[in-house]
Design an enzyme around this catalytic site. Structure first.
Site, PDB file in Angstrom:
ATOM      1  N   LYS A 164      30.731  15.592 -23.153  1.00  0.00           N
ATOM      2  CA  LYS A 164      30.758  17.011 -22.761  1.00  0.00           C
ATOM      3  C   LYS A 164      32.161  17.409 -22.286  1.00  0.00           C
ATOM      4  CE  LYS A 164      29.363  18.215 -18.470  1.00  0.00           C
ATOM      5  NZ  LYS A 164      30.268  19.011 -17.631  1.00  0.00           N
ATOM      6  N   ASN A 165      32.729  16.613 -21.389  1.00  0.00           N
ATOM      7  CA  ASN A 165      33.982  17.035 -20.761  1.00  0.00           C
ATOM      8  C   ASN A 165      35.200  16.879 -21.674  1.00  0.00           C
ATOM      9  OD1 ASN A 165      32.584  17.867 -18.575  1.00  0.00           O
ATOM     10  ND2 ASN A 165      33.104  16.115 -17.264  1.00  0.00           N
ATOM     11  N   CYS A 172      30.805  26.463  -5.843  1.00  0.00           N
ATOM     12  CA  CYS A 172      30.024  25.577  -6.712  1.00  0.00           C
ATOM     13  C   CYS A 172      29.301  24.596  -5.809  1.00  0.00           C
ATOM     14  CB  CYS A 172      31.023  24.905  -7.646  1.00  0.00           C
ATOM     15  SG  CYS A 172      30.504  23.390  -8.397  1.00  0.00           S
TER      16      CYS A 172
HETATM   17  C1  EPZ Z   1      36.568  18.071 -14.238  1.00  0.00           C
HETATM   18  O1  EPZ Z   1      36.413  19.212 -13.405  1.00  0.00           O
HETATM   19  C2  EPZ Z   1      35.218  17.779 -14.820  1.00  0.00           C
HETATM   20  N1  EPZ Z   1      34.790  18.933 -15.604  1.00  0.00           N
HETATM   21  C3  EPZ Z   1      34.239  17.464 -13.717  1.00  0.00           C
HETATM   22  O2  EPZ Z   1      32.999  17.107 -14.307  1.00  0.00           O
HETATM   23  C4  EPZ Z   1      34.770  16.267 -12.907  1.00  0.00           C
HETATM   24  O3  EPZ Z   1      33.917  16.022 -11.818  1.00  0.00           O
HETATM   25  C5  EPZ Z   1      36.173  16.572 -12.407  1.00  0.00           C
HETATM   26  O4  EPZ Z   1      37.031  16.946 -13.505  1.00  0.00           O
HETATM   27  C6  EPZ Z   1      36.834  15.397 -11.687  1.00  0.00           C
HETATM   28  O5  EPZ Z   1      36.868  14.291 -12.518  1.00  0.00           O
HETATM   29  C7  EPZ Z   1      35.248  19.087 -16.846  1.00  0.00           C
HETATM   30  O6  EPZ Z   1      36.038  18.304 -17.349  1.00  0.00           O
HETATM   31  C8  EPZ Z   1      34.742  20.246 -17.619  1.00  0.00           C
HETATM   32  P1  EPZ Z   1      39.547  18.939 -11.085  1.00  0.00           P
HETATM   33  P2  EPZ Z   1      37.686  20.009 -12.870  1.00  0.00           P
HETATM   34  O7  EPZ Z   1      40.343  20.181 -11.342  1.00  0.00           O
HETATM   35  O8  EPZ Z   1      38.773  19.918 -13.861  1.00  0.00           O
HETATM   36  C9  EPZ Z   1      40.860  20.423  -6.726  1.00  0.00           C
HETATM   37  C10 EPZ Z   1      30.627  16.975 -14.412  1.00  0.00           C
HETATM   38  O9  EPZ Z   1      29.666  16.621 -13.684  1.00  0.00           O
HETATM   39  N2  EPZ Z   1      41.572  21.516  -7.398  1.00  0.00           N
HETATM   40  O10 EPZ Z   1      40.065  17.655 -11.610  1.00  0.00           O
HETATM   41  O11 EPZ Z   1      37.219  21.345 -12.456  1.00  0.00           O
HETATM   42  C11 EPZ Z   1      39.342  20.529  -6.872  1.00  0.00           C
HETATM   43  O12 EPZ Z   1      38.787  21.428  -5.940  1.00  0.00           O
HETATM   44  C12 EPZ Z   1      31.794  17.690 -13.830  1.00  0.00           C
HETATM   45  O13 EPZ Z   1      30.626  16.819 -15.643  1.00  0.00           O
HETATM   46  C13 EPZ Z   1      42.311  22.410  -6.668  1.00  0.00           C
HETATM   47  O14 EPZ Z   1      42.382  22.335  -5.443  1.00  0.00           O
HETATM   48  O15 EPZ Z   1      38.059  19.159 -11.610  1.00  0.00           O
HETATM   49  C14 EPZ Z   1      38.914  19.100  -6.685  1.00  0.00           C
HETATM   50  O16 EPZ Z   1      38.819  18.794  -5.329  1.00  0.00           O
HETATM   51  C15 EPZ Z   1      31.643  18.372 -12.579  1.00  0.00           C
HETATM   52  N3  EPZ Z   1      42.966  23.427  -7.346  1.00  0.00           N
HETATM   53  C16 EPZ Z   1      40.063  18.305  -7.312  1.00  0.00           C
HETATM   54  O17 EPZ Z   1      41.164  19.202  -7.365  1.00  0.00           O
HETATM   55  C17 EPZ Z   1      42.921  23.542  -8.695  1.00  0.00           C
HETATM   56  O18 EPZ Z   1      43.536  24.463  -9.230  1.00  0.00           O
HETATM   57  C18 EPZ Z   1      39.802  17.782  -8.724  1.00  0.00           C
HETATM   58  O19 EPZ Z   1      39.284  18.831  -9.538  1.00  0.00           O
HETATM   59  C19 EPZ Z   1      42.168  22.613  -9.439  1.00  0.00           C
HETATM   60  C20 EPZ Z   1      41.506  21.594  -8.768  1.00  0.00           C
END
Ligand code: EPZ
Length: 419
Positions: free
Chosen positions: A22-23, A118
């Site tokens: 999916k991701n 979320c």
């Molecule tokens: C991706 O989400 C995945 N989703 C998530 O999968 C996964 O849990 C996550 O990466 C971490 O591995 C997809 O790939 C579609 P991040 P993403 O940006 O990209 C902070 C599942 O169950 N952050 O890597 O949204 C954020 O709040 C899901 O399939 C900021 O602060 O995650 C988090 O604490 C859920 N500012 C951390 O970084 C930003 O601009 C990592 O988030 C972006 C992120």
């Protein structure tokens, strides 16, 4: 709304085939916006999030055709008529914001609803916006939408304060059609980022370093449509590994990539689970009571946050104490109170959960709050004594393709019931 009903206690035995990730599929589909022509994807999982993405691309004016049985999707993005990702779609799937970079690069403008809160934490996209601004985009937040404009994006040096997976993907896509070279420092190393870079390079992009924390993208003037096969889902792989460990089963997991699950494999071996790599898959055998081990989630190659809830279920049946620390998301312990209802002994203190193994879990009606929490409740139900009913199954359908059918073929007593 559907429910999944499980009679626990069956040992799972047999082969299971893993679906496309999916991701990975989500950024890959978003990348199709960058090509003027028809991009064809194979091994696309049949999931709600994919249907949402198809709808999003159709709304933009792309012609999207899908054959869910064959797991193929084609996207003809020759003519785009809109540059907007509306609230109605973004609120059901945060990853809709993955169209921001591609739209801006292709059309010079994008209007994307800002994702709200979320179940697993705040999840802002400030780093995506910061990077696009560095590349010359003018960004305003108005009426809940990100309004971004840039006649032509320019290459820039970007440092991410926090490792962000979709942030890295979004900017890699935008930078592929920018003028000049972009360098992403502290980039995400996740295999899904590598899959996205591989597609873009096939399309004619010039990306180096994907899979490391420094990615260099030399902008090109156009990208061509290609055919591409989505990588296997490492989180589905891990979920079946734990299903085998929990039920003292013997499952061969096929169509997966061992290297992508290394942190989990090492932890499961420490916990006493036997894992053997065979020609076309990974065999996972649960022999005895699980040894309690500590786990800390981290960006790849660390232990995946998307496997934390499932690993916690395994630890509820461990022989001692396990400390599970969540360092990626601020609020990803929503499954704990449901597991407690099944007899688990878990105490949460800030970002850590202290899990004391109990001899057994007992089936109960439970409710999920997010995708991986739902998966963890299904796993708990497989191991528990008696009947478990998992409601709010729509979370599960966003990320697992026919999980009840796959589990049932392995011998689980599991069924979906409509209510
Ligand atoms: C991706 O989400 C995945 N989703 C998530 O999968 C996964 O849990 C996550 O990466 C971490 O591995 C997809 O790939 C579609 P991040 P993403 O940006 O990209 C902070 C599942 O169950 N952050 O890597 O949204 C954020 O709040 C899901 O399939 C900021 O602060 O995650 C988090 O604490 C859920 N500012 C951390 O970084 C930003 O601009 C990592 O988030 C972006 C992120």
């Amino acid at each position: 709304m559907d429910k999944i009903v499980i009679e626990g206690g069956e040992r799972l035995v047999g082969d299971v085939e893993i679906s496309g990730a999916k991701n990975a599929a989500l950024p890959l589909l978003a990348a199709s916006i960058l090509a003027e022509g028809t991009t064809v994807f194979e091994n696309v999982p049949t999931l709600e999030d994919i249907r949402t993405t198809r709808k999003l691309l159709s709304n933009l004016g792309a012609t999207v055709e899908a054959d869910e049985k064959k797991h193929s999707v084609s996207v003809d993005a020759s003519k785009l008529i809109s540059h907007e990702a509306p609230y109605e779609l973004v609120k059901t799937m945060r990853a809709s914001s993955l169209v921001l970079g591609p739209l801006l690069a292709r059309l010079g403008k994008a209007r994307v609803s800002l994702p709200g809160g979320c179940a697993i934490g705040a999840r802002p996209i400030n780093l995506h916006l910061m990077a696009l601004e560095k590349m010359g985009a003018e960004i305003k937040i108005e009426h809940g939408y990100v309004e971004a404009k840039a006649k032509k994006l320019r290459g820039a040096k970007i440092y991410f304060d926090i490792v962000t997976v979709t942030g890295t993907e979004n900017i890699m896509m935008a930078a592929s059609l920018a003028e000049g070279t972009t360098v992403l420092e502290n980039a995400a190393c996740e295999p899904e980022v590598v899959d996205t870079a591989n597609l873009l390079n096939r399309m004619g992009a010039k990306i180096r370093g994907a899979g490391t924390d420094v990615i260099t993208i030399e902008g090109v003037s156009s990208l061509k449509p290609v055919s591409y096969r989505v990588m296997p889902d490492r989180i589905e792989t891990g979920t079946f590994m734990i299903a085998s460990a929990l039920t003292r089963g013997n499952i061969k997991i096929k169509d997966c990539i061992e290297e992508h699950s290394m942190a989990l494999i090492i932890k499961l071996r420490e916990a006493g689970v036997e894992i053997k790599v065979e020609g076309d898959g990974i065999r996972v055998i649960g022999h005895r009571r699980i040894k309690s081990v500590d786990v800390k989630t981290l960006p790849y190659p660390g232990f995946a946050t998307d496997m934390q809830a499932q690993m916690m279920v395994l630890m509820t049946l461990g022989d001692g104490l396990s400390v599970i620390s969540e360092t990626v998301f601020e609020n990803r312990f929503m499954h704990v109170s449901e597991l407690q209802r099944m007899g688990a002994d878990i105490r949460v203190d800030g970002h850590s959960a202290l899990v004391k193994g109990v001899p057994y879990l007992s089936g109960a009606p439970v409710m999920a709050t997010d995708l991986r929490a739902s998966a963890s409740l299904i796993l708990a139900g497989l191991a528990a004594e008696g009947t478990t009913e998992v409601s709010r199954v729509y979370h599960l359908d966003r990320g697992y393709e026919r999980i009840e059918e796959k589990l049932s073929r392995l011998g689980a007593k599991i069924k979906r019931v409509g209510t």
